[in-house]
Enzyme design. Structure first.
Site, PDB file in Angstrom:
ATOM      1  N   ASP A 145      63.951  84.752  36.047  1.00 15.57           N
ATOM      2  CA  ASP A 145      64.234  83.565  36.612  1.00 15.57           C
ATOM      3  C   ASP A 145      63.019  83.049  37.177  1.00 15.57           C
ATOM      4  O   ASP A 145      61.788  83.496  36.856  1.00 15.57           O
ATOM      5  CB  ASP A 145      65.509  83.840  37.544  1.00 15.57           C
ATOM      6  CG  ASP A 145      66.341  82.749  37.652  1.00 15.57           C
ATOM      7  OD1 ASP A 145      66.014  81.619  37.868  1.00 15.57           O
ATOM      8  OD2 ASP A 145      67.429  82.774  37.197  1.00 15.57           O
ATOM      9  N   HIS A 202      66.869  78.417  42.196  1.00 13.65           N
ATOM     10  CA  HIS A 202      67.616  78.823  41.202  1.00 13.65           C
ATOM     11  C   HIS A 202      67.675  80.371  41.029  1.00 13.65           C
ATOM     12  O   HIS A 202      68.715  80.934  40.925  1.00 13.65           O
ATOM     13  CB  HIS A 202      67.211  78.090  39.923  1.00 13.65           C
ATOM     14  CG  HIS A 202      67.724  78.237  38.721  1.00 13.65           C
ATOM     15  ND1 HIS A 202      67.601  79.575  37.907  1.00 13.65           N
ATOM     16  CD2 HIS A 202      68.712  77.382  37.985  1.00 13.65           C
ATOM     17  CE1 HIS A 202      68.404  79.273  36.792  1.00 13.65           C
ATOM     18  NE2 HIS A 202      69.154  78.253  36.783  1.00 13.65           N
ATOM     19  N   SER A 524      73.852  78.590  34.116  1.00 18.01           N
ATOM     20  CA  SER A 524      72.962  79.172  34.917  1.00 18.01           C
ATOM     21  C   SER A 524      73.703  80.358  35.789  1.00 18.01           C
ATOM     22  O   SER A 524      73.287  81.353  36.055  1.00 18.01           O
ATOM     23  CB  SER A 524      71.867  78.621  35.586  1.00 18.01           C
ATOM     24  OG  SER A 524      71.012  78.239  34.471  1.00 18.01           O
TER      25      SER A 524
END
Ligand SMILES: *[C@@H]1O[C@H](CO)[C@@H](O)[C@H](O)[C@H]1NC(C)=O
Ligand SMILES: *[C@@H]1O[C@H](CO)[C@@H](O)[C@H](O)[C@H]1NC(C)=O
Ligand SMILES: *[C@@H]1O[C@H](CO)[C@@H](O)[C@H](O)[C@H]1NC(C)=O
Ligand SMILES: *[C@@H]1O[C@H](CO)[C@@H](O)[C@H](O)[C@H]1NC(C)=O
Ligand SMILES: *[C@@H]1O[C@H](CO)[C@@H](O)[C@H](O)[C@H]1NC(C)=O
Ligand SMILES: *[C@@H]1O[C@H](CO)[C@@H](O)[C@H](O)[C@H]1NC(C)=O
Ligand SMILES: *[C@@H]1O[C@H](CO)[C@@H](O)[C@H](O)[C@H]1NC(C)=O
Ligand SMILES: *[C@@H]1O[C@H](CO)[C@@H](O)[C@H](O)[C@H]1NC(C)=O
Ligand SMILES: *[C@@H]1O[C@H](CO)[C@@H](O)[C@H](O)[C@H]1NC(C)=O
Ligand SMILES: *[C@@H]1O[C@H](CO)[C@@H](O)[C@H](O)[C@H]1NC(C)=O
Length: 737
Positions: A145, A202, A524
């Site tokens: 990620d 994220h 996600s």
């Protein structure tokens, strides 16, 4: 990132999380030739080959590139888990290299873009469930990620012992990044970063959803307040930062797979992808996940955020667990109160406490030198006269990220849009998305008074009894590359998920607020839920193959309601993830390495191509070719050319008994679509004498035609021994564009 999201004022907030491919812009070398980064994929490692692959790669290049160009253009080697390298080439050099012995494929390295509390309780994984903490703490999850924030409370290692003995990874986190016994590994790849430190939030969000510790009283400014925790809080994390400021280069993603496999992770989670599905040997994630599978590692990937159109799924390889996003029973809503006391409900994650401000419609505050009324109604920034906007709440005829309103000095914004109404987003100012019908009510109120005002309230949580439904943005099937494999595989929570965040990240576009927890939506966010569920199953069955774990998750999934999900199985696959059931599935559909090899032969690969990626001397059988339908997949899908022609399809499957020694499974079939199909299963009873015993059966699906509207027919097959229910979707379709 800024460039990308500036691109259009029609951009939707979700784009912040969307996984899109942007073709890598050509980079020019000193001579001025157009060179792009290509991945030269050379398949599996041969035995004893590991020692000097870089020199092998360089000597191959010597035959293609001038010496002086090699060092300038060589990007990196892959040599720990598979063979290949990345290099900048022009078209001619690419052609030459592609024809070399040992090269499986040469493809441009695309730039990929990055695509709780309540959610775990919602899927039945409460704090009270059965766990094996020691086994769970032996599970290492590799998170590919945009990095991680190691100081987050979610990643404290209080109570953790040293890393599992099998761990062969390293902590190369870069710029003052320290690992601990929770985050046991860290590596970064982008030439633009100097650290595994997460700069946008994220990666911290996804990793904490998987394995974050329980953090009590977490919330986003009091919204969605509760205990934040990962699905497997005792598991370890290895963070691989594969992204830079413009996205995640495929050449870096592949390098992270190369390392993660060799480092000894048990599960790989990747909430990243392309925007268009490609063949398995020209997609870094499919290639990396294949080699992971060979080493017993399951890869879980987000389906993509390009729904609700069909055939938008980007995670398509059968060895990957592809995860769609669905709603949970907690919806975050917001309200606006008009000056006349009328309350309108809408969506947003609004932490600001409101007060009444004058209300103005975009058309009324237009800058006539720049725009006409209809464009001003959309509140494009250049159309607005900021002197007139300042201090007011704007009403706009479209959904945006609130950028124009913020920049022109508005104190709030009401945005009308009927689409994307099934999730909420944060904005840099008080903002609310309302339906078009509600916007008409606002307009008529504005007509009724000289000084209209509005007050946008702080958001609140609301119970959503329709959950779970697959959210609109979740990418749908059918699978465009292998339409005989149903994708997505499963659905998991991916809407309004609270999880840890990086203090360097922005809550929304153009936002100065810094938070430890943020609420995000996206496939996600769904992927890490499925990853954690897989890790949870692995903690009970450390020796199960990736396909057995995947089968267990799929066959125990909750059935979803096809009426509320128009694309049915193409939206949710086998259904909604149910981790607690998945530890005891009864039967599993196992797929071993050789079965995937046969599958590749059956989709048209030749022996040479197959051998290069299998790394052994396996070959495609001579004579009658099989079909992709033969793969022992936990769902059964067949693509037929014409929807109005009769069809008869056989699926041969083998199940392994992992339930109780002496057990008798009986079959039942439920037709879930309104089409005229007949399904028979032979034999219809399977009697097992022992554990790990295999039994085969044939499912014959026939009909005169498919549903003319949906071009599909669907059903589900259940095996039950009275204790376990093993359910597989059956789909026949002609639904390719
Ligand atoms: C990184 O190191 C510097 C200097 O040692 C320190 O001031 C800073 O707080 C550190 N940053 C983080 C996020 O730990
Ligand atoms: C990083 O690598 C890419 C691809 O090789 C190149 O286009 C870019 O200019 C590099 N960036 C930096 C900061 O070196
Ligand atoms: C919980 O968090 C909220 C919001 O951050 C805060 O106002 C409250 O004082 C906290 N409560 C406890 C018991 O810590
Ligand atoms: C408003 O302006 C836009 C852009 O110049 C144009 O495309 C559109 O047709 C105009 N609309 C009207 C109603 O004039
Ligand atoms: C508001 O008034 C304008 C101008 O009189 C008119 O065109 C419009 O239809 C009215 N809108 C509503 C919702 O009543
Ligand atoms: C929502 O309602 C359902 C059914 O009434 C209930 O089981 C569930 O606990 C509620 N969820 C929340 C978040 O209140
Ligand atoms: C499926 O959803 C429809 C529409 O909301 C509802 O009428 C029906 O009862 C649901 N079916 C099940 C089995 O929950
Ligand atoms: C395939 O490889 C195995 C083990 O490496 C070897 O025993 C066998 O003879 C090989 N078969 C062929 C046809 O080359
Ligand atoms: C399906 O299998 C049955 C035997 O189980 C066989 O009779 C039939 O021909 C097969 N049909 C197809 C389309 O292969
Ligand atoms: C349903 O299928 C059967 C057997 O294939 C066929 O005889 C019948 O005509 C079909 N009915 C309709 C309404 O399509």
């Amino acid at each position: 990132m800024a460039n990308f999201f500036h691109a259009s004022s029609f951009s939707h907030p979700l784009l912040l999380l969307v996984l899109l491919i942007v073709a890598l812009s050509n980079s020019c070398d000193a001579v001025g030739e157009d060179r792009k980064v290509y991945i030269v994929y050379m398949g599996a490692l041969s035995k004893g080959e590991e020692y000097s692959l870089t020199s092998q790669h360089l000597s191959m290049l010597e035959e293609v590139l001038e010496d002086s160009h090699i060092t300038d253009n060589f990007v990196r080697s892959y040599q720990r888990s598979f063979n290949g390298f990345a290099v900048k080439l022009n078209e001619q050099e690419k052609q030459k290299l592609a024809s070399k012995e040992g090269v499986v494929s040469v493809f441009p390295s695309k730039t990929l873009q990055l695509h709780t509390t309540r959610s775990w309780d919602f899927i039945g994984l409460s704090t009270a469930i059965k766990r094996i903490p020691t086994a769970e703490s032996d599970v290492i999850v590799g998170v590919l990620d945009g990095g991680i924030w190691p100081e987050s409370e979610s990643f404290s290692d209080e109570g953790f012992g040293p890393p599992p003995k099998k761990w062969k990874g390293a902590c190369k986190g870069g710029n003052n990044f320290t690992c601990n016994n929770k985050i046991i590994g860290a590596r970064f790849y982008s030439n633009e970063s100097d650290s595994v430190r997460d700069t946008d939030g994220h990666g911290t969000h996804t990793a904490s959803t998987i394995a974050g510790n329980l953090v009590s009283n977490a919330s986003f400014y009091g919204i969605a307040q509760g205990n934040a925790r990962g699905g497997v809080p005792s598991a370890r994390i290895a963070a691989y930062n594969v992204c830079g400021s413009k996205g995640c280069a495929e050449s870096d993603v592949l390098a992270a797979f190369d390392d993660a496999i060799a480092d000894g992770v048990d599960i790989i989670s990747i909430s990243i992808g392309t925007s268009i599905a490609g063949d398995f040997d020209i997609e870094a994630i499919a290639i990396g996940a294949f080699h992971a599978m060979q080493k017993g590692i399951l890869t879980s990937q987000s389906a993509g955020n390009s729904g609700p159109d069909t055939q938008t799924i980007i995670s398509i390889a059968p060895w990957i667990l592809s995860v769609a996003a669905s709603t949970i029973d907690r919806h975050i809503i917001d309200k606006v109160v008009l000056g006349d006391g009328k309350v309108l409900k809408g969506n947003s994650i609004n932490s600001f406490t409101g007060t009444y401000h004058p209300l103005a419609y975009g058309k009324e505050v237009l800058n006539p030198a720049e725009c006409n009324e209809s464009w001003a109604g959309l509140c494009l920034q250049r159309c607005l006269d900021s002197d007139l906007v300042k201090g007011k709440v704007l009403l706009c005829d479209q959904l945006s990220m609130g950028e124009a309103a913020k920049k022109t000095g508005a104190l709030g914004v009401l945005m009308s849009e009927d689409k994307h109404f099934d999730y909420s987003s944060p904005y840099p100012l008080p903002a609310i998305q309302i339906k078009k019908q509600a916007a008409e009510e606002v307009k008529s109120y504005m007509n009724s008074t000289k000084n209209p005002t509005a007050n946008i309230l702080k958001s609140e949580a609301e119970n959503d009894s329709s959950a779970p439904t697959v959210v609109s943005f979740s990418s749908r099937g059918p699978n465009p590359i292998t339409p005989d494999i149903l994708k997505p595989d499963i659905s998991a929570p991916g809407v309004n998920i609270l999880a840890a965040f990086s203090p360097l990240g922005s809550v929304s576009f153009l936002d100065e607020r810094k938070v430890k927890f943020n609420i995000l939506s996206g496939t996600s966010m769904a992927c890490p839920h499925a990853t954690a569920a897989a890790a949870y199953v692995k903690s009970f069955h450390p020796n199960w193959s990736p396909s057995a774990i995947k089968s267990a998750l799929m066959t125990t999934a909750w059935p979803m309601n096809a009426t509320r999900n128009p694309d049915a199985e193409f939206a949710y696959g086998a259904g909604h993830i149910n981790p607690v059931k998945a530890i005891n599935p009864g039967l599993v559909y196992e797929i071993l390495n050789d079965d995937y090899i046969k599958f590749l032969c059956n989709i048209g690969w030749d022996t040479k191509r197959v051998r290069s990626i299998s790394g052994d001397n396996s070959s495609c059988p001579q004579g009658t070719k099989g079909t992709p339908l033969d793969l022992n997949y936990p769902s059964m899908t067949a693509y037929v050319q014409q929807k109005d022609k009769p069809f008869a399809i056989n699926f041969t499957r083998t199940v392994k008994n992992v339930g109780s020694e002496n057990s008798i499974y009986k079959t039942s079939v439920i037709i879930t679509s309104h089409s005229n199909i007949t399904i028979s299963v032979k034999p219809s009873v399977l009697s097992f004498k022992s554990l790990n015993e295999d039994k085969s059966f044939v499912v014959t699906v026939s009909g005169s035609k498919l549903n003319p509207k949906t071009s599909m027919a669907s059903a589900s097959l259940e095996w039950s021994d009275g204790t376990h229910t093993v359910r597989s979707p059956i789909v026949v379709h002609s639904a390719l564009i």
